[in-house]
Scaffold this motif. Structure first.
Motif, PDB file in Angstrom:
ATOM      1  N   ARG A 101       0.820  -1.225   0.000  1.00 34.33           N
ATOM      2  CA  ARG A 101       0.000   0.000   0.000  1.00 34.33           C
ATOM      3  C   ARG A 101       0.848   1.268   0.000  1.00 34.33           C
ATOM      4  O   ARG A 101       0.525   2.245  -0.675  1.00 34.33           O
ATOM      5  N   ARG A 102       1.909   1.300   0.778  1.00 36.06           N
ATOM      6  CA  ARG A 102       2.737   2.512   0.858  1.00 36.06           C
ATOM      7  C   ARG A 102       3.424   2.799  -0.476  1.00 36.06           C
ATOM      8  O   ARG A 102       3.520   3.949  -0.902  1.00 36.06           O
ATOM      9  N   LEU A 103       3.912   1.758  -1.120  1.00 35.67           N
ATOM     10  CA  LEU A 103       4.539   1.946  -2.426  1.00 35.67           C
ATOM     11  C   LEU A 103       3.526   2.432  -3.450  1.00 35.67           C
ATOM     12  O   LEU A 103       3.801   3.357  -4.229  1.00 35.67           O
ATOM     13  N   TRP A 104       2.340   1.831  -3.482  1.00 39.32           N
ATOM     14  CA  TRP A 104       1.309   2.261  -4.429  1.00 39.32           C
ATOM     15  C   TRP A 104       0.879   3.704  -4.153  1.00 39.32           C
ATOM     16  O   TRP A 104       0.575   4.459  -5.085  1.00 39.32           O
ATOM     17  N   SER A 105       0.865   4.084  -2.871  1.00 35.61           N
ATOM     18  CA  SER A 105       0.506   5.458  -2.521  1.00 35.61           C
ATOM     19  C   SER A 105       1.521   6.446  -3.091  1.00 35.61           C
ATOM     20  O   SER A 105       1.152   7.496  -3.643  1.00 35.61           O
ATOM     21  N   LEU A 106       2.793   6.126  -2.974  1.00 38.06           N
ATOM     22  CA  LEU A 106       3.836   7.001  -3.526  1.00 38.06           C
ATOM     23  C   LEU A 106       3.764   7.054  -5.043  1.00 38.06           C
ATOM     24  O   LEU A 106       3.899   8.128  -5.657  1.00 38.06           O
ATOM     25  N   LEU A 107       3.516   5.907  -5.681  1.00 35.02           N
ATOM     26  CA  LEU A 107       3.437   5.863  -7.142  1.00 35.02           C
ATOM     27  C   LEU A 107       2.209   6.617  -7.662  1.00 35.02           C
ATOM     28  O   LEU A 107       2.219   7.097  -8.798  1.00 35.02           O
ATOM     29  N   ALA A 108       1.157   6.725  -6.856  1.00 41.33           N
ATOM     30  CA  ALA A 108      -0.033   7.470  -7.283  1.00 41.33           C
ATOM     31  C   ALA A 108       0.210   8.974  -7.296  1.00 41.33           C
ATOM     32  O   ALA A 108      -0.483   9.712  -8.007  1.00 41.33           O
ATOM     33  N   VAL A 109       1.185   9.439  -6.524  1.00 42.95           N
ATOM     34  CA  VAL A 109       1.508  10.873  -6.483  1.00 42.95           C
ATOM     35  C   VAL A 109       2.593  11.231  -7.494  1.00 42.95           C
ATOM     36  O   VAL A 109       2.648  12.356  -7.990  1.00 42.95           O
ATOM     37  N   ALA A 110       3.449  10.260  -7.827  1.00 39.49           N
ATOM     38  CA  ALA A 110       4.611  10.515  -8.690  1.00 39.49           C
ATOM     39  C   ALA A 110       4.274  11.149 -10.038  1.00 39.49           C
ATOM     40  O   ALA A 110       5.073  11.942 -10.553  1.00 39.49           O
ATOM     41  N   PRO A 111       3.113  10.864 -10.674  1.00 42.57           N
ATOM     42  CA  PRO A 111       2.827  11.513 -11.970  1.00 42.57           C
ATOM     43  C   PRO A 111       2.783  13.032 -11.920  1.00 42.57           C
ATOM     44  O   PRO A 111       2.872  13.679 -12.966  1.00 42.57           O
ATOM     45  N   LEU A 112       2.674  13.632 -10.725  1.00 44.84           N
ATOM     46  CA  LEU A 112       2.719  15.090 -10.630  1.00 44.84           C
ATOM     47  C   LEU A 112       4.061  15.644 -11.107  1.00 44.84           C
ATOM     48  O   LEU A 112       4.146  16.812 -11.502  1.00 44.84           O
ATOM     49  N   ALA A 113       5.100  14.827 -11.064  1.00 42.36           N
ATOM     50  CA  ALA A 113       6.422  15.287 -11.496  1.00 42.36           C
ATOM     51  C   ALA A 113       6.547  15.337 -13.015  1.00 42.36           C
ATOM     52  O   ALA A 113       7.514  15.908 -13.529  1.00 42.36           O
ATOM     53  N   VAL A 114       5.596  14.747 -13.724  1.00 47.58           N
ATOM     54  CA  VAL A 114       5.641  14.719 -15.188  1.00 47.58           C
ATOM     55  C   VAL A 114       4.703  15.801 -15.724  1.00 47.58           C
ATOM     56  O   VAL A 114       3.490  15.717 -15.510  1.00 47.58           O
ATOM     57  N   PRO A 115       5.204  16.839 -16.387  1.00 55.44           N
ATOM     58  CA  PRO A 115       4.317  17.868 -16.938  1.00 55.44           C
ATOM     59  C   PRO A 115       3.282  17.269 -17.887  1.00 55.44           C
ATOM     60  O   PRO A 115       3.547  16.261 -18.562  1.00 55.44           O
ATOM     61  N   LEU A 290      -1.995  -0.956 -13.675  1.00 52.74           N
ATOM     62  CA  LEU A 290      -2.374  -0.332 -14.946  1.00 52.74           C
ATOM     63  C   LEU A 290      -2.226   1.187 -14.873  1.00 52.74           C
ATOM     64  O   LEU A 290      -1.714   1.821 -15.811  1.00 52.74           O
ATOM     65  N   THR A 291      -2.675   1.784 -13.770  1.00 50.76           N
ATOM     66  CA  THR A 291      -2.542   3.234 -13.603  1.00 50.76           C
ATOM     67  C   THR A 291      -1.080   3.654 -13.603  1.00 50.76           C
ATOM     68  O   THR A 291      -0.696   4.641 -14.239  1.00 50.76           O
ATOM     69  N   CYS A 292      -0.257   2.901 -12.887  1.00 51.39           N
ATOM     70  CA  CYS A 292       1.177   3.205 -12.835  1.00 51.39           C
ATOM     71  C   CYS A 292       1.816   3.064 -14.220  1.00 51.39           C
ATOM     72  O   CYS A 292       2.648   3.887 -14.614  1.00 51.39           O
ATOM     73  N   LEU A 293       1.418   2.034 -14.948  1.00 50.66           N
ATOM     74  CA  LEU A 293       1.973   1.827 -16.288  1.00 50.66           C
ATOM     75  C   LEU A 293       1.620   2.978 -17.218  1.00 50.66           C
ATOM     76  O   LEU A 293       2.478   3.485 -17.961  1.00 50.66           O
ATOM     77  N   LEU A 294       0.359   3.419 -17.187  1.00 51.30           N
ATOM     78  CA  LEU A 294      -0.080   4.486 -18.090  1.00 51.30           C
ATOM     79  C   LEU A 294       0.491   5.848 -17.688  1.00 51.30           C
ATOM     80  O   LEU A 294       0.875   6.649 -18.547  1.00 51.30           O
ATOM     81  N   ALA A 295       0.523   6.127 -16.373  1.00 53.46           N
ATOM     82  CA  ALA A 295       0.913   7.457 -15.912  1.00 53.46           C
ATOM     83  C   ALA A 295       2.416   7.627 -15.764  1.00 53.46           C
ATOM     84  O   ALA A 295       2.923   8.750 -15.870  1.00 53.46           O
ATOM     85  N   LEU A 296       3.137   6.548 -15.498  1.00 53.14           N
ATOM     86  CA  LEU A 296       4.583   6.633 -15.322  1.00 53.14           C
ATOM     87  C   LEU A 296       5.354   5.818 -16.360  1.00 53.14           C
ATOM     88  O   LEU A 296       6.361   6.283 -16.894  1.00 53.14           O
TER      89      LEU A 296
END
Length: 524
Positions: A101-115, A290-296
């Motif tokens: 859960r903690r890793l997925w939580s961090l990965l859900a915020v990481a796309p903010l770093a990509v314009p 899937l969300t992580c794959l598409l967004a990151l």
């Protein structure tokens, strides 16, 4: 006796405010707020100069109707998808026993770093035929859903688990507890996040220009390039500003007057996590992956592909290093200027709340909700007609950043000043310090963490800003964002990759700070 103390303290602080020390604070706050009204005055002034007859002729055109339909469809389709995805990811990471859960939580915020325009660049280079409304919705959802995930996850962390325990003790099933108990408590977070996403949808230029999807912002930019601030571009800007104000009003009406605070300290324990079954766990992991794959995955894999394909030749240090230097310079100076401009308004909101303070603060919030292209057009018009030496100068660029991003510094700075006791400030003044020195030596030092957080948010926004910089920057100015845009405009995706990578590397640390700050404020 316990109630008399705050009353005396409040009167004492207001008495200090009404003295000679408060005049300069009010003056600076009014000056900043008057500057913030420039874009609104531009919209009103343009409409007045054009006249009603020409307004009707310019607005009631098939082209405007097409743009309005595109914008409405984009907002009406993207917002529900972002809300649904944000709620699902927040519930899985905060209320379920999903592995990692903690890793997925961090990965859900990481796309903010990509314009957002880098997301679009990645998809266009991966699927060159992608375009239109479906492409706009897809890229918008994966670029902007973190703006909903963050407040939703933070709200779920702060909720008292006792309300869920009571609901379960009354015989409600887990899904009934979610829809009848949890979801109503998320109303404010959903409204605030949806408003932020909606304003980004109205303001974004690079994302939609790259996938060839026409919105008001892309049409305004095209009109400006072809007619240089002509009536058509100005009236499209007025319609776009009206759309933003309608969105603000809709969010305010949907928010209502319901109370969401609890009385008492609540339960000081972790919530009971929902035990997912084998199938539910597999679906939850699949959604996160899937969300992580598409967004990151898509932007990072695409960047890696272009960097490998371009080899050493794409690392043109003679162009990259000046662009990085310009970005850092504008980001640092813009963040410092914006944070300093927010100080008097933030101080007023804590030390002397009232109608004047609310009015001044509202001016800045309304202006910051306008798209960058409207702010840029307003400054172009004002500088050309009334301050020609300031046209296309660094000063006009920094002023645009101030008008667009001041609330980001204001919110964090206000929270920091609220944690600085007013008694220390009053004591410093009683010992002979001027109000300005007392504010600088005492209050701002104690509020430094909040000021730093606000400055970091402004810096992050400036490093990824494109539209206002393209319109206002002096000739020869090249930031990472504008350099990236110049390369993609020439369909040189390999040469654009280093600019995109540097923007992501600059944004990642600040995104991490934002993530940990949300964890800390939620009490974890």
């Amino acid at each position: 006796m316990a109630q008399a103390l705050p009353v005396r303290s409040r009167r004492h602080s207001r008495g200090r405010f009404k003295g000679r020390g408060g005049a300069w604070v009010i003056g600076l706050s009014v000056l900043v707020s008057l500057l913030a009204l420039l874009p609104i005055a531009f919209v009103i002034g343009v409409s007045w100069d054009i006249g009603w007859g020409q307004i009707v002729a310019l607005v009631w055109r098939p082209r405007v109707a097409e743009l309005l339909l595109n914008t409405l469809l984009l907002v009406l389709i993207t917002l529900p998808l972002c809300v649904t995805l944000g709620i699902a990811l927040a519930w899985l990471t905060e209320r379920s026993d999903l592995p990692g859960r903690r890793l997925w939580s961090l990965l859900a915020v990481a796309p903010l770093a990509v314009p957002a325009f880098v997301h679009s660049y990645a998809w266009v280079s991966l699927v060159p035929s992608i375009h239109g409304l479906p492409a706009g919705v897809l890229v918008s959802v994966i670029a902007y859903f973190p703006f909903l995930y963050l407040p939703l996850a933070a709200t779920l962390r702060r909720l008292d688990p006792a309300i869920e325990d009571v609901a379960q003790s009354l015989g409600l099933k887990p899904w009934a507890v979610f829809f009848r108990v949890l979801l109503p408590q998320l109303r404010l977070a959903i409204g605030g996040g949806a408003l932020l996403v909606g304003l980004h949808l109205l303001a974004e230029y690079g994302l939609y220009a790259m996938i060839r999807f026409d919105t008001f912002t892309t049409a305004i930019f095209d009109q400006f390039k072809s007619t240089f601030n002509g009536p058509a571009a100005n009236m499209l800007a007025a319609v776009l500003a009206l759309c933003c104000l309608v969105l603000l009003g809709s969010e305010s009406a949907a928010r209502g007057a319901a109370r969401y605070a609890r009385v008492g300290s609540g339960s000081a324990r972790e919530p009971c996590l929902v035990q997912l079954s084998g199938r539910s766990r597999a679906l939850g992991l699949a959604l996160q992956a899937l969300t992580c794959l598409l967004a990151l995955g898509v932007p990072l894999i695409t960047l890696g592909k272009w960097l490998i394909a371009g080899g050493r030749e794409v690392w043109q240090l003679a162009e990259l290093l000046p662009a990085l230097e310009q970005t850092l310079l504008l980001g640092v100076v813009g963040a410092l200027l914006t944070t300093c401009a927010a100080v008097p308004i933030a101080w007023l909101s804590i030390r002397a709340p009232g109608r004047l303070q609310r009015l001044l603060e509202s001016c800045n919030y309304i202006t910051s909700s306008l798209p960058g292209i409207v702010v840029a057009l307003a400054l172009v018009t004002v500088t050309i007609h009334f301050a020609r030496p300031l046209y296309q100068t660094t000063f006009s660029v920094l002023l645009a950043y101030l008008l667009m991003f001041l609330p980001r510094a204001l919110v964090s700075l206000r929270a920091g000043i609220a944690q600085a006791p007013v008694e220390l400030e009053n004591m410093a003044q009683s010992l002979g310090r001027s109000p300005a020195r007392a504010l600088w030596l005492i209050t701002l030092r104690l509020a430094a963490p909040g000021a730093a957080a606000g400055a970091a948010l402004v810096f992050l926004a400036i490093t990824n800003e494109l539209t206002a910089t393209l319109l206002l920057a002096p000739n020869g100015t090249r930031t990472l964002a504008t350099g990236f845009w110049a390369m993609t405009s020439e369909i040189d995706y390999a040469a654009a990759a280093p600019y995109a990578l540097l923007m992501i590397l600059l944004s990642l640390p600040l995104t991490g700070v934002l993530y940990h700050h949300s964890k800390r404020t939620a009490g974890r």
